[in-house]
Design an enzyme around this catalytic site. Sequence first.
Site, PDB file in Angstrom:
ATOM      1  CB  VAL A 120      25.504  89.118 -24.732  1.00 61.62           C
ATOM      2  CG1 VAL A 120      25.579  87.523 -25.231  1.00 61.62           C
ATOM      3  CG2 VAL A 120      26.868  89.679 -24.526  1.00 61.62           C
TER       4      VAL A 120
ATOM      5  CG  ASP B 290      37.549  81.573 -25.500  1.00 62.62           C
ATOM      6  OD1 ASP B 290      37.497  82.961 -25.510  1.00 62.62           O
ATOM      7  OD2 ASP B 290      37.343  80.810 -24.679  1.00 62.62           O
TER       8      ASP B 290
ATOM      9  NE  ARG C  67      35.892  85.688 -19.781  1.00 57.64           N
ATOM     10  CZ  ARG C  67      37.050  85.838 -20.420  1.00 57.64           C
ATOM     11  NH1 ARG C  67      38.222  85.525 -19.629  1.00 57.64           N
ATOM     12  NH2 ARG C  67      37.194  86.276 -21.391  1.00 57.64           N
TER      13      ARG C  67
ATOM     14  NE  ARG D 218      36.907  87.787 -27.838  1.00 55.02           N
ATOM     15  CZ  ARG D 218      36.193  87.915 -26.894  1.00 55.02           C
ATOM     16  NH1 ARG D 218      36.672  87.009 -25.679  1.00 55.02           N
ATOM     17  NH2 ARG D 218      35.488  88.674 -26.645  1.00 55.02           N
TER      18      ARG D 218
ATOM     19  CG  ASP E  53      16.173  91.712 -19.061  1.00 52.23           C
ATOM     20  OD1 ASP E  53      17.290  91.610 -19.592  1.00 52.23           O
ATOM     21  OD2 ASP E  53      16.232  92.607 -18.032  1.00 52.23           O
TER      22      ASP E  53
ATOM     23  CG  HIS F 168      35.126  82.215 -21.978  1.00 46.94           C
ATOM     24  ND1 HIS F 168      35.754  82.495 -22.728  1.00 46.94           N
ATOM     25  CD2 HIS F 168      34.271  83.130 -21.308  1.00 46.94           C
ATOM     26  CE1 HIS F 168      35.333  83.808 -23.217  1.00 46.94           C
ATOM     27  NE2 HIS F 168      34.469  84.143 -22.628  1.00 46.94           N
TER      28      HIS F 168
HETATM   29  N1  APR Z   1      16.467  87.613 -15.143  1.00 45.37           N
HETATM   30  C1  APR Z   1      16.650  88.120 -16.486  1.00 45.37           C
HETATM   31  N2  APR Z   1      17.420  89.102 -16.900  1.00 45.37           N
HETATM   32  C2  APR Z   1      18.418  89.600 -15.999  1.00 45.37           C
HETATM   33  C3  APR Z   1      18.317  89.048 -14.541  1.00 45.37           C
HETATM   34  C4  APR Z   1      17.351  87.902 -14.270  1.00 45.37           C
HETATM   35  N3  APR Z   1      17.039  87.693 -12.917  1.00 45.37           N
HETATM   36  N4  APR Z   1      19.284  89.847 -14.050  1.00 45.37           N
HETATM   37  C5  APR Z   1      19.957  90.673 -14.793  1.00 45.37           C
HETATM   38  N5  APR Z   1      19.183  90.554 -16.266  1.00 45.37           N
HETATM   39  C6  APR Z   1      19.456  91.228 -17.202  1.00 45.37           C
HETATM   40  C7  APR Z   1      19.525  92.603 -16.940  1.00 45.37           C
HETATM   41  O1  APR Z   1      18.577  93.263 -16.825  1.00 45.37           O
HETATM   42  C8  APR Z   1      20.331  92.909 -18.371  1.00 45.37           C
HETATM   43  O2  APR Z   1      19.324  93.428 -19.367  1.00 45.37           O
HETATM   44  O3  APR Z   1      20.671  90.451 -18.112  1.00 45.37           O
HETATM   45  C9  APR Z   1      21.013  91.627 -18.743  1.00 45.37           C
HETATM   46  C10 APR Z   1      22.340  91.665 -18.981  1.00 45.37           C
HETATM   47  O4  APR Z   1      22.911  92.627 -19.997  1.00 45.37           O
HETATM   48  P1  APR Z   1      24.001  93.548 -20.190  1.00 45.37           P
HETATM   49  O5  APR Z   1      24.452  94.035 -18.667  1.00 45.37           O
HETATM   50  O6  APR Z   1      23.956  94.319 -21.160  1.00 45.37           O
HETATM   51  O7  APR Z   1      25.458  92.412 -20.037  1.00 45.37           O
HETATM   52  P2  APR Z   1      25.809  91.748 -21.371  1.00 45.37           P
HETATM   53  O8  APR Z   1      26.964  92.597 -22.183  1.00 45.37           O
HETATM   54  O9  APR Z   1      24.887  91.384 -22.186  1.00 45.37           O
HETATM   55  O10 APR Z   1      26.554  90.525 -20.698  1.00 45.37           O
HETATM   56  C11 APR Z   1      25.846  89.397 -20.439  1.00 45.37           C
HETATM   57  O11 APR Z   1      27.111  87.695 -21.034  1.00 45.37           O
HETATM   58  O12 APR Z   1      29.152  87.619 -22.085  1.00 45.37           O
HETATM   59  C12 APR Z   1      28.587  87.552 -20.711  1.00 45.37           C
HETATM   60  O13 APR Z   1      30.223  88.537 -19.284  1.00 45.37           O
HETATM   61  C13 APR Z   1      28.776  88.510 -19.822  1.00 45.37           C
HETATM   62  O14 APR Z   1      27.918  87.743 -17.952  1.00 45.37           O
HETATM   63  C14 APR Z   1      27.740  88.566 -19.071  1.00 45.37           C
HETATM   64  C15 APR Z   1      26.394  88.238 -19.828  1.00 45.37           C
END
Ligand code: APR
Length: 312
Positions: free
Chosen positions: A12, A147, A87, A150, A32, A174
């Site tokens: 995301v 939403d 969720r 969608r 990140d 949501h």
């Molecule tokens: N600080 C910075 N980044 C972090 C931390 C932190 N403390 N903890 C986790 N992350 C990073 C992870 O390393 C990862 O790269 O958050 C990122 C999350 O990415 P994905 O696992 O690909 O998840 P994504 O599909 O992007 O969804 C993120 O958005 O839509 C919502 O439900 C979904 O809660 C989720 C969020």
Amino acid sequence: MSKVCVVGAGFVGSTVAQYVAEKDYADVVLIDVLEGIPQGKSLDMHQVAPINSHGRKIFGTNNYADTAGSDVVVITAGIARKPGMSRDDLLKTNAGIVQSVAKEAVKHSPDAIFIVVTNPLDVMTYLTFKTTKLPAKRVIGMAGVLDSARFATFISMELGMSAEDVKAMVLGGHGDLMVPLPRFSSVNGVPIPELISKERIEEICKRTANGGAEIVALLKAGSAWYAPGASAAQMVGSILHDKNRLLPCAVYADGQYGLKDVYVGLPAVLGREGVKKIVELKLNDDEMAALKKSAQSIRENIDVMNQLLVAV
Ligand code: APR
């Protein structure tokens, strides 16, 4: 020159970064905890600039000092939903993550407007509001735009008409209790109930409420990212360009719709100061009851989260 900080360089977060740069809204800093990931993805996205002809910079980092002075902070850090996981199951893990990143981000960008994307969305937005201690108008959750998109997509599929002309409105949390509003949705001004039968509208509303889970079930691992990323970027655009778009977002209710001290999806005017106004629609009894039920479920999750955080 506007600057947007995107926290979380996952599916995301990187999609938000891509849209924000390509739509020429702002330069982006992607941060990140993982080393190399934000740097590598940012460099890759930056190299799209000469191809898609934009001049925006995308920079990846693990250091919050690089995010200093951001105009908007978008929080996507957290874990994504796995199949079969609601969720709300995400609550505990993501609360800890969101609290820590919000604290760091606001330290370096005290004037920013925060957009929260991490699920469970409404509760995480409330947590960001409490953690950053910013005025409520500067902490907004991204959910209603997604939403509604969608809902609009399913309406266009049903009618075989272009999604370009469909405007849809979904309020509430949501989650499964979100409140699609067919009466306030239209194809170029023609209300949906004029075009689709009551039974089919009900089915489309159900599919909308299940929209995220439908994608999770197909993907098997992870959750949606293209439309969530585009939705957050649309909010960024309305804020930075002071467009005053009327977008359903998770906003802090302080008496509107009879709701108090809860973040829930309501129609909001978004501009340079954040939420400029919450618009109060004249809902009928069923719509109002559904909104209250949805807000009540968010309220219960906020209480659960508060207990979990106290226990930590
Ligand atoms: N600080 C910075 N980044 C972090 C931390 C932190 N403390 N903890 C986790 N992350 C990073 C992870 O390393 C990862 O790269 O958050 C990122 C999350 O990415 P994905 O696992 O690909 O998840 P994504 O599909 O992007 O969804 C993120 O958005 O839509 C919502 O439900 C979904 O809660 C989720 C969020």
